[in-house]
Design an enzyme around this catalytic site. Structure first.
Site, PDB file in Angstrom:
ATOM      1  N   LEU A 131       0.662  -1.216  -0.104  1.00 51.08           N
ATOM      2  CA  LEU A 131      -0.013   0.070   0.028  1.00 51.08           C
ATOM      3  C   LEU A 131       0.793   1.127  -0.127  1.00 51.08           C
ATOM      4  CD1 LEU A 131      -2.897   1.206   0.269  1.00 51.08           C
ATOM      5  CD2 LEU A 131      -2.570   1.077   2.665  1.00 51.08           C
ATOM      6  N   ALA A 136       3.612   8.610  -0.160  1.00 53.17           N
ATOM      7  CA  ALA A 136       2.316   8.213  -0.044  1.00 53.17           C
ATOM      8  C   ALA A 136       2.039   7.200   1.163  1.00 53.17           C
ATOM      9  CB  ALA A 136       1.505   7.665  -1.175  1.00 53.17           C
ATOM     10  N   GLY A 137       2.196   7.631   2.276  1.00 56.51           N
ATOM     11  CA  GLY A 137       2.174   6.993   3.496  1.00 56.51           C
ATOM     12  C   GLY A 137       0.735   7.096   4.149  1.00 56.51           C
ATOM     13  N   SER A 138       0.370   8.059   5.066  1.00 57.68           N
ATOM     14  CA  SER A 138      -0.636   8.595   5.559  1.00 57.68           C
ATOM     15  C   SER A 138      -1.723   9.078   4.545  1.00 57.68           C
ATOM     16  CB  SER A 138      -0.564   9.712   6.679  1.00 57.68           C
ATOM     17  OG  SER A 138       0.184   9.307   7.782  1.00 57.68           O
ATOM     18  N   TRP A 166       8.244  -0.081   2.310  1.00 61.48           N
ATOM     19  CA  TRP A 166       7.914  -0.464   3.867  1.00 61.48           C
ATOM     20  C   TRP A 166       6.970  -1.763   3.845  1.00 61.48           C
ATOM     21  CZ3 TRP A 166      11.355   2.254   6.108  1.00 61.48           C
ATOM     22  CH2 TRP A 166      11.565   3.580   5.933  1.00 61.48           C
ATOM     23  N   ILE A 167       7.607  -2.596   2.871  1.00 60.95           N
ATOM     24  CA  ILE A 167       6.766  -3.769   2.700  1.00 60.95           C
ATOM     25  C   ILE A 167       7.394  -4.820   3.665  1.00 60.95           C
ATOM     26  CG2 ILE A 167       5.865  -5.297   1.120  1.00 60.95           C
ATOM     27  CD1 ILE A 167       4.998  -2.239   1.018  1.00 60.95           C
ATOM     28  N   ARG A 277      15.259  -9.038  43.010  1.00 58.86           N
ATOM     29  CA  ARG A 277      16.421  -7.995  42.885  1.00 58.86           C
ATOM     30  C   ARG A 277      16.179  -7.652  44.257  1.00 58.86           C
ATOM     31  NH1 ARG A 277      21.275  -5.962  41.829  1.00 58.86           N
ATOM     32  NH2 ARG A 277      21.184  -3.734  41.542  1.00 58.86           N
ATOM     33  N   GLU A 372       0.345   0.795  10.141  1.00 56.02           N
ATOM     34  CA  GLU A 372      -0.912   0.435  10.128  1.00 56.02           C
ATOM     35  C   GLU A 372      -1.481   1.834  10.552  1.00 56.02           C
ATOM     36  OE1 GLU A 372      -2.221  -2.138   8.781  1.00 56.02           O
ATOM     37  OE2 GLU A 372      -1.144  -3.690   9.354  1.00 56.02           O
TER      38      GLU A 372
END
Length: 389
Positions: A131, A136-138, A166-167, A277, A372
């Site tokens: 995608l 073209a991220g957001s 980023w796949i 500890r 995501e």
């Protein structure tokens, strides 16, 4: 320490028990070494995915007639959480694979479901979700990767040209669920294709050098005139944006569940260390300041789990859940970041070393707030849903 869960069915409990057994035998003994090795030489733990696939854990929420297990999403997400508590990279891969199957299962024709889903859900295949692009991220509608039909009036094939970024599973996947431009109508001009992993013209960039999730191999996917048949177009031309957004609602729940599992492991490790500890002659867990910190961590994990399960139950009931999925992704990933950071603090200097897994948990948590859909985008989704007329 396994988290306490209320299971909706006996089958669901059996699946959780099976997942825990596989995690204890096949994942936990190898995760530290594999993640360290992959930091310098990126590698995907393909055998682990095959093990999960053979156990039927890669196809849980899909119908039995196409190779799934017909389990509620509530059960599937708890399986993802359990896997994440052992190996976060693998849990992310499981969630990504589920995301890649969703478009065909929900929007595919009967012929596509019969032809593609049995292989996708067999446990022997792994998918990639194409995608995002560098610019073209957001803003998904800004993508430029394009599919050109061989015949505008009645296409039998399309040629895809462009690059996705980023796949996860790039170069290892058996199929690539890909969103590309088929017209210049902005977001209405996107379409969805399932591209075979051996398609001529597919090429891959060098793996990204990331701060965490080293066994979740990520790189660019180059489509250099890749030819794909028109029978691989999922839904109608121009329906890609709707398909992608619908898929992401479910995908966000996968990441929410994985983040919760990661936070649970960090909490468990911190609590065990605090009981063992000793300082000033007694266990550090006996000091109220640290005990309250652990209590806040427990509250965060428990709240996160309740949030994603609420969204899953809405989904299972066939009710709208987009807003609740965004809330779950936001709450669970923010909780993971806070809990893993606090867990490092509980261990003090040891938490900052690679002798304990807490520093890895903290690095792995950060990206859950980014992929995501960033948590800023989740706030946008939530506010728009909340305030719409």
């Amino acid at each position: 320490m396994p988290a306490t869960r209320l299971m909706p069915t006996e089958d669901g409990q059996d699946l959780i028990d099976l997942t825990r057994e596989i995690c204890d035998k096949e994942l936990r003994p190898h995760v530290d070494e594999a993640e360290r090795a992959a930091a310098t030489t990126p590698q995907l733990p393909t055998e682990v995915f095959r093990t999960l696939g053979r156990a039927g854990l890669l196809s849980l929420p899909y119908p039995e007639e196409v190779g799934g297990a017909a389990q509620p999403y509530e059960v599937y997400l708890q399986v993802v959480e359990e896997i994440a508590s052992a190996w976060m990279s693998v849990a992310v891969g499981v969630s990504v694979h589920g995301l890649t199957c969703y478009p065909v299962a929900q929007f595919g024709s009967d012929e596509q479901k019969a032809a593609l889903l049995p292989g996708m859900l067999s446990g022997e295949q792994l998918g990639a979700y194409c995608l995002s692009e560098r610019s073209a991220g957001s803003d998904v509608a800004a993508m430029t990767t394009r599919a050109t039909p061989d015949d505008e009036a009645s296409p039998t094939a399309y040629r895809i040209k462009g690059t996705k970024s980023w796949i996860s599973h790039a170069g290892h996947a058996d199929f690539y669920t890909s969103f590309v431009r088929t017209s210049d109508e902005g977001g209405r001009g996107l379409s969805c294709f399932v591209v075979p992993g051996d398609a001529e013209g597919l090429a891959f960039g060098a793996p990204e050098r990331k701060m965490g999730l080293h066994c979740d191999t990520v790189s660019e996917v180059h489509f250099d005139g890749v030819t794909v048949g028109a029978d691989r177009l999922v839904g109608a031309p121009g329906q890609g944006m709707a398909i992608a957004l619908s898929a992401l609602d479910s995908g966000r729940l996968g990441i929410a569940a994985a983040a919760t599992g990661l936070a649970q492991s960090a909490l468990d490790a911190a609590a065990e260390y605090a009981k063992e500890r000793k300082q000033f002659g007694r266990a550090i867990a006996d000091f109220q300041g640290l005990a309250f910190l652990l209590a806040d961590m427990e509250a965060a994990v428990t709240s996160a789990r309740a949030t994603y399960l609420h969204a899953a139950r809405l989904r299972d009931a066939g009710r709208p859940f987009s807003k609740e999925a965004a809330v779950a992704k936001l709450v669970c990933t923010d909780a993971a970041m806070k809990v893993t950071t606090d867990a490092v603090q509980v261990l003090g200097g040891y938490g900052y070393t690679q002798d304990f897994p807490l520093e890895r948990f903290m690095r792995e948590a950060k990206v859950t707030q980014i992929f995501e859909g960033t948590n800023q985008i989740q706030r946008l989704v939530i506010s728009r849903q909340l305030l719409k007329g």
